[in-house]
Motif scaffolding. Structure first.
Motif, PDB file in Angstrom:
ATOM      1  N   LYS A 193       0.841  -1.187   0.000  1.00  0.00           N
ATOM      2  CA  LYS A 193       0.000   0.000   0.000  1.00  0.00           C
ATOM      3  C   LYS A 193       0.879   1.239   0.000  1.00  0.00           C
ATOM      4  O   LYS A 193       1.808   1.344   0.788  1.00  0.00           O
ATOM      5  N   GLY A 194       0.572   2.188  -0.896  1.00  0.00           N
ATOM      6  CA  GLY A 194       1.341   3.418  -0.899  1.00  0.00           C
ATOM      7  C   GLY A 194       1.147   4.228  -2.155  1.00  0.00           C
ATOM      8  O   GLY A 194       0.359   3.875  -3.042  1.00  0.00           O
ATOM      9  N   VAL A 195       1.835   5.350  -2.235  1.00  0.00           N
ATOM     10  CA  VAL A 195       1.786   6.231  -3.398  1.00  0.00           C
ATOM     11  C   VAL A 195       3.196   6.689  -3.737  1.00  0.00           C
ATOM     12  O   VAL A 195       4.099   6.635  -2.904  1.00  0.00           O
ATOM     13  N   GLY A 196       3.356   7.162  -4.966  1.00  0.00           N
ATOM     14  CA  GLY A 196       4.604   7.770  -5.394  1.00  0.00           C
ATOM     15  C   GLY A 196       4.330   9.128  -6.002  1.00  0.00           C
ATOM     16  O   GLY A 196       3.358   9.289  -6.752  1.00  0.00           O
ATOM     17  N   ASN A 197       5.133  10.122  -5.706  1.00  0.00           N
ATOM     18  CA  ASN A 197       4.917  11.490  -6.196  1.00  0.00           C
ATOM     19  C   ASN A 197       5.778  11.784  -7.406  1.00  0.00           C
ATOM     20  O   ASN A 197       7.001  11.595  -7.364  1.00  0.00           O
ATOM     21  N   TYR A 198       5.126  12.268  -8.465  1.00  0.00           N
ATOM     22  CA  TYR A 198       5.845  12.627  -9.693  1.00  0.00           C
ATOM     23  C   TYR A 198       5.317  13.937 -10.247  1.00  0.00           C
ATOM     24  O   TYR A 198       4.177  14.330  -9.975  1.00  0.00           O
ATOM     25  N   SER A 199       6.138  14.614 -11.013  1.00  0.00           N
ATOM     26  CA  SER A 199       5.712  15.775 -11.790  1.00  0.00           C
ATOM     27  C   SER A 199       5.640  15.357 -13.252  1.00  0.00           C
ATOM     28  O   SER A 199       6.566  14.731 -13.762  1.00  0.00           O
ATOM     29  N   LEU A 200       4.572  15.722 -13.936  1.00  0.00           N
ATOM     30  CA  LEU A 200       4.378  15.386 -15.339  1.00  0.00           C
ATOM     31  C   LEU A 200       4.113  16.675 -16.117  1.00  0.00           C
ATOM     32  O   LEU A 200       3.201  17.433 -15.782  1.00  0.00           O
ATOM     33  N   ASN A 201       4.923  16.943 -17.151  1.00  0.00           N
ATOM     34  CA  ASN A 201       4.698  18.150 -17.944  1.00  0.00           C
ATOM     35  C   ASN A 201       5.112  17.933 -19.387  1.00  0.00           C
ATOM     36  O   ASN A 201       5.957  17.092 -19.688  1.00  0.00           O
ATOM     37  N   MET A 202       4.512  18.693 -20.260  1.00  0.00           N
ATOM     38  CA  MET A 202       4.844  18.704 -21.679  1.00  0.00           C
ATOM     39  C   MET A 202       4.800  20.155 -22.125  1.00  0.00           C
ATOM     40  O   MET A 202       3.728  20.701 -22.429  1.00  0.00           O
ATOM     41  N   GLY A 203       5.967  20.809 -22.113  1.00  0.00           N
ATOM     42  CA  GLY A 203       6.016  22.233 -22.398  1.00  0.00           C
ATOM     43  C   GLY A 203       5.240  22.991 -21.327  1.00  0.00           C
ATOM     44  O   GLY A 203       5.472  22.815 -20.127  1.00  0.00           O
TER      45      GLY A 203
END
Length: 437
Positions: A193-203
């Motif tokens: 059980k858990g989460v992972g933090n990410y940043s997602l961007n395209m320009g």
């Protein structure tokens, strides 16, 4: 923007808590922590370690109750980031029961035959960082200019318990030989059980998807047990135990992973969300945690050989070895790929100070059969050196008390994905043995 990518949580399967090989746990009672060379001994602990030897015990009914406490530190290091779990396992009970009558014994044992207890990794898992690199190097992602960044701060929790109950019968053939037959039932449960933090961007475009996991895998199986004990004299004893492979067909139930498909905001239902999702759920660390996944992860067959020799009336030397047939074990998801067969070698000493006190000490080397091609956040089975010490106190004619302790020094290692793994475990054992009149 932050994308809470479950890809982390998915990765935390079984991180072993102590000794043994692959999922096996060799410590099945408190005495093990003083000297792990238990196979050659005759006594109540033989309900697990030397079942054939129980036939040589004095007539009576014996019960031993144990508790283990493990203080664990597990670490992963990659690209300057550290992922650490120091969650203890304070209560791990087990018991042995032996009834002996004129060279025939009935033996029973209950405990945790495999697994690693609980872990809680702050900042997530090392795989989060390596997955970021993998996704950003994907040609399709590069072509459309998508960038993903891992942001430490999540917590991933997992547990792995294989609860067991075994029993059987041992029979003396003569004053030197005995044999034993038994069976073991295993109920295995793994949770993640858990989460992972990410940043997602395209320009200039960003999204804040949340990807988490809440998965449980369960299986049941049966093991066959065969033992032989050879006692050529009152001072010398040899014992052998063989356990068949335990077939475990795991079934997975997962509650949150599908939510990821609709958590990409402006990127929902695009090639971007599809590519990321498919890359994660098809990863060999993750696919076994997806809802509906089924497959074998069997406990390997194992063989154990041990000896004890009383060099004086008060001092006994012990030696034993365990061998795990990992390469032959059934495995659907590739958990055992690239492993070699593992083994353990142990020595120990019992020394009786007086009528009340006995001191014990020992050492064990564990070679898990793992190598850089097998290490991953879910299963990094590291080779180890264990040093133990303990004491028994004879409270009265019927009751013995025991306290033991061990430190396990694991050999750090680095995977092919450049993640460095390390562990250190301190263990405490408490036990009481009672003989019923």
């Amino acid at each position: 923007m932050r994308k809470q990518l479950l890809l982390a949580a998915l990765l935390l399967t079984t991180v072993k808590g102590f000794a043994g090989s692959i999922d096996y746990l060799s410590q099945q009672d408190a005495e093990y922590f003083a000297h792990p060379s238990m196979t050659g001994k005759i006594g109540v602990s033989g309900a697990y370690y030397n079942p054939a030897g129980t036939a040589f015990m004095e007539n009576g009914t014996y019960m031993q109750i144990n508790n283990q406490t493990h203080l664990k530190t597990y670490k992963m290091e990659v690209d300057g980031l550290t992922f650490k779990s120091d969650k203890p396992s304070p209560i791990i009970p087990s018991f042995q029961l032996v009834h002996v009558n004129n060279g025939r014994s009935f033996f029973f044992h209950g405990g945790a035959i495999a697994g690693g207890g609980n872990v809680a990794y702050e900042n997530g898992l090392g795989m989060f960082k390596t997955m970021e690199t993998m996704l950003n190097s994907n040609p399709d992602m590069q072509k459309i200019g998508v960038n993903i960044n891992f942001n430490p701060g999540s917590t991933v929790k997992g547990s792995s318990y294989y609860v067991t109950l075994q029993g059987g019968i041992a029979q003396k053939i003569n004053d030197e030989w005995s044999f034993a037959l038994g069976a073991r039932y295993v109920n295995a449960e793994r949770k993640l059980k858990g989460v992972g933090n990410y940043s997602l961007n395209m320009g200039p475009l960003n999204a804040d998807p949340r990807f988490d996991i809440n998965s449980e895998r369960t299986a049941q199986g049966v093991t066959g047990i065969f033992g032989v004990d050879y006692k050529p004299s009152s001072k010398l004893n040899f014992a052998f135990r063989y356990e068949t492979e335990t077939r475990l067909n795991f079934k997975t139930k997962e509650k949150n992973l599908d939510n990821f498909k609709n958590s990409f905001g402006i990127f929902n239902n695009t090639d971007i969300s599809s590519n990321i999702y498919n890359a994660i759920v098809s990863n060999k660390n993750v696919k076994e945690w997806v809802n509906g996944a089924r497959g074998k992860r069997n406990l390997p067959a194992m063989a154990s050989l041990g000896a004890s020799y009383a060099i004086t009336e008060k001092t006994t030397l012990l030696a034993s070895g365990n061998y795990y047939f990992i390469k032959e074990a059934g495995d659907t998801f590739g958990a055992y790929d690239n492993y070699h067969n593992g083994y353990e070698i142990a020595v120990g000493i019992d020394h009786q100070l007086n009528e009340k006190w006995t001191l014990m000490t020992g050492y064990q080397y564990t070679n898990t059969g793992a190598n850089k091609h097998t290490y991953k956040d879910t299963d990094y089975a590291l080779d180890a050196d264990m040093f133990g010490l303990g004491a028994k106190y004879k409270y009265n004619e019927n009751l013995d008390l025991m306290a033991t302790g061990a430190t396990v020094l694991y050999h750090s290692a680095t995977s092919v994905t450049n993640v460095k793994y390390s562990k250190h475990v301190y263990s405490i054992g408490l036990g009481a043995t009672y003989k019923f009149n």
